[in-house]
Every structure is written in C-alpha cells, then in structure tokens.
Design a protein around this motif. Structure first.
Motif, PDB file in Angstrom:
ATOM      1  N   ILE A  76       0.849  -1.203   0.000  1.00  0.00           N
ATOM      2  CA  ILE A  76       0.000   0.000   0.000  1.00  0.00           C
ATOM      3  C   ILE A  76       0.883   1.250   0.000  1.00  0.00           C
ATOM      4  CG2 ILE A  76      -1.715   1.310   1.320  1.00  0.00           C
ATOM      5  CD1 ILE A  76      -2.718  -1.438   2.388  1.00  0.00           C
ATOM      6  N   TYR A  77       1.932   1.213   0.815  1.00  0.00           N
ATOM      7  CA  TYR A  77       2.872   2.341   0.893  1.00  0.00           C
ATOM      8  C   TYR A  77       3.602   2.530  -0.439  1.00  0.00           C
ATOM      9  CZ  TYR A  77       7.063   4.924   2.438  1.00  0.00           C
ATOM     10  OH  TYR A  77       8.079   5.836   2.573  1.00  0.00           O
ATOM     11  N   GLY A  78       4.108   1.434  -1.011  1.00  0.00           N
ATOM     12  CA  GLY A  78       4.818   1.513  -2.285  1.00  0.00           C
ATOM     13  C   GLY A  78       3.912   1.958  -3.418  1.00  0.00           C
ATOM     14  N   TRP A  79       2.673   1.480  -3.401  1.00  0.00           N
ATOM     15  CA  TRP A  79       1.676   1.872  -4.408  1.00  0.00           C
ATOM     16  C   TRP A  79       1.510   3.385  -4.400  1.00  0.00           C
ATOM     17  CZ3 TRP A  79      -3.663  -1.100  -4.718  1.00  0.00           C
ATOM     18  CH2 TRP A  79      -4.291  -0.782  -5.933  1.00  0.00           C
ATOM     19  N   TYR A  80       1.445   3.949  -3.187  1.00  0.00           N
ATOM     20  CA  TYR A  80       1.314   5.409  -3.046  1.00  0.00           C
ATOM     21  C   TYR A  80       2.560   6.128  -3.576  1.00  0.00           C
ATOM     22  CZ  TYR A  80       1.547   9.961  -0.750  1.00  0.00           C
ATOM     23  OH  TYR A  80       1.709  11.299  -0.491  1.00  0.00           O
ATOM     24  N   LEU A  81       3.734   5.666  -3.171  1.00  0.00           N
ATOM     25  CA  LEU A  81       4.974   6.329  -3.597  1.00  0.00           C
ATOM     26  C   LEU A  81       5.153   6.296  -5.109  1.00  0.00           C
ATOM     27  CD1 LEU A  81       7.699   5.274  -0.971  1.00  0.00           C
ATOM     28  CD2 LEU A  81       6.323   7.353  -1.043  1.00  0.00           C
ATOM     29  N   TRP A  82       4.783   5.173  -5.724  1.00  0.00           N
ATOM     30  CA  TRP A  82       4.980   5.032  -7.169  1.00  0.00           C
ATOM     31  C   TRP A  82       4.003   5.903  -7.977  1.00  0.00           C
ATOM     32  CZ3 TRP A  82       6.812  -0.166  -9.579  1.00  0.00           C
ATOM     33  CH2 TRP A  82       7.949  -0.621  -8.904  1.00  0.00           C
ATOM     34  N   THR A  83       2.957   6.416  -7.317  1.00  0.00           N
ATOM     35  CA  THR A  83       2.020   7.297  -8.022  1.00  0.00           C
ATOM     36  C   THR A  83       2.475   8.752  -7.996  1.00  0.00           C
ATOM     37  OG1 THR A  83       0.656   7.667  -6.041  1.00  0.00           O
ATOM     38  CG2 THR A  83       0.047   5.821  -7.475  1.00  0.00           C
ATOM     39  N   LEU A  84       3.427   9.060  -7.102  1.00  0.00           N
ATOM     40  CA  LEU A  84       3.850  10.449  -6.941  1.00  0.00           C
ATOM     41  C   LEU A  84       4.657  10.923  -8.142  1.00  0.00           C
ATOM     42  CD1 LEU A  84       4.937  10.468  -3.170  1.00  0.00           C
ATOM     43  CD2 LEU A  84       2.757  11.199  -4.163  1.00  0.00           C
ATOM     44  N   LYS A  85       4.380  12.139  -8.569  1.00  0.00           N
ATOM     45  CA  LYS A  85       5.112  12.739  -9.689  1.00  0.00           C
ATOM     46  C   LYS A  85       5.550  14.153  -9.334  1.00  0.00           C
ATOM     47  CE  LYS A  85       2.965  10.082 -13.430  1.00  0.00           C
ATOM     48  NZ  LYS A  85       4.197   9.363 -13.779  1.00  0.00           N
TER      49      LYS A  85
END
Length: 204
Positions: A76-85
């Motif tokens: 869940i944490y990684g999913w969030y980080l990978w969406t950041l631009k």
C-alpha cells in the motif's frame, strides 16, 4: 517424483491447496510487473500476500505470516509512492541506495530480527532449525520490500538471497508449491535486476 514432491498435500484441505495456488499465481504476476517497473506490482501482490497471511496463520507459520502481513502494508505504501510525480516525472525513479538508506536498511533488518525472535519466544516457536533461518529471511525480505517501495535497485539483490534460501526451506516445511514459487521468483529476480540496471544506466 510426483509422489516425492507433492505427497505432503495428501491430507491438506482442498480449499487450502486452491488458495495456495491462487496466491502463487498472483505472486508470480506481481513479480513480473515489478520486473517491468509497472505499478500493477502492488495490487496483484496484495491479493497474493493477503491470501498467504490467512494460510500461514492457519499453518501456524508465524514468521512467514508476519512477512506477508508486512508485504501487504508496504505494498500500500509503495503503491502510493509510485504514483507520486514531480514536474511530470516519477518522484521515485529507479536509483541506487545512498549511505543514509544503507544505514536505515541495516536498522530495519536488526529491528525485524529482534522482533521476530521475541515473537517466536512468546509463541514457543524455536523448536526447529527452520525458525532460526526464518528470523534471517524475514529481516532480508523486510528490507527488500522497503527498498522496492523506494525503487532502489538493491532490492533485487535481497530478493535473490531470500528466495534462494526459501526454496529448500519451504520444501522442508512441506509446501512444495510455495517452494517452486520461490524457485521461479529467483529466476525472475535475476532478470529483473539486469533490467532495472539497464534502465538505470539509461536515466543516468
């Protein structure tokens, strides 16, 4: 040969065998997405880890259950980080660890090992040599998942180490399908490391 590999499943509930196979399929799909640096690594991975949390709790494999519970949280944490631009570019592109991150990784490993040791003592699980190996692989996988969330290329090195250890470990525990999964994971992780390394060279 078939009897040797799968005889331990003779007395398992059919639904548990089906769930294990489903979890393995989604786990393999997740790792393939990770190899391609694709964000779908996380939703597919969550399906796999949630199923394994249930199964491992049922099988009383506390250390392995903790690993998969942590995987779910970090997914869940990684999913969030990978969406950041940032300026239309990924805020967390593929990169290498710096000294601070190496230090944090060591701390995560040590805290994880100490925590698992305490949990195993509490549940009186230090009854086999596998429990001692579990404490090490749990630490390795915890750091590997954290590095995956940060898109650090070194995550694949830790996955390779942990996967290689897990192949005979799960077979010894009587979970041949999961052992075979880690064998495939090892192969994918080696190719994934090479692919991420090529991507990193292009962006530098």
């Amino acid at each position: 040969m078939i009897e040797f590999l799968f005889s331990q499943y003779r007395d398992y509930p059919k639904q548990d065998i089906i769930l294990e196979i489903v979890a393995i399929i989604f786990g393999l799909i997740s790792v393939l997405f990770a190899k391609k640096n694709n964000i779908l690594v996380y939703p597919t991975g969550i399906i796999s880890t949630v199923i394994f949390v249930y199964l491992l709790y049922k099988w009383e494999l506390i250390g392995d259950m903790l690993i998969n519970g942590y995987y779910t949280t970090m997914s869940i944490y990684g999913w969030y980080l990978w969406t950041l631009k940032k300026n239309d570019h990924e805020e967390y592109p593929i990169s290498v660890m710096n000294k601070k991150e190496i230090g944090i990784g060591v701390i995560i490993f040590l805290i994880t090992v100490i925590f698992v040791i305490l949990v195993y003592h509490f549940f009186d699980k230090f009854t086999s040599w596998t429990a001692y190996v579990d404490t090490f692989t749990t630490g390795v996988f915890f750091v590997g998942m954290w590095l995956m969330a940060k898109r650090k290329i070194e995550n694949w090195i830790l996955w390779i180490i942990g996967d290689i250890i897990s192949i005979p470990l799960y077979f010894y525990k009587g979970y041949t399908f999961t052992s075979l999964q880690y064998f495939v994971f090892t192969i994918i992780a080696i190719y994934a490391y090479k692919e991420w390394k090529r991507n990193l060279a292009i962006t530098i």
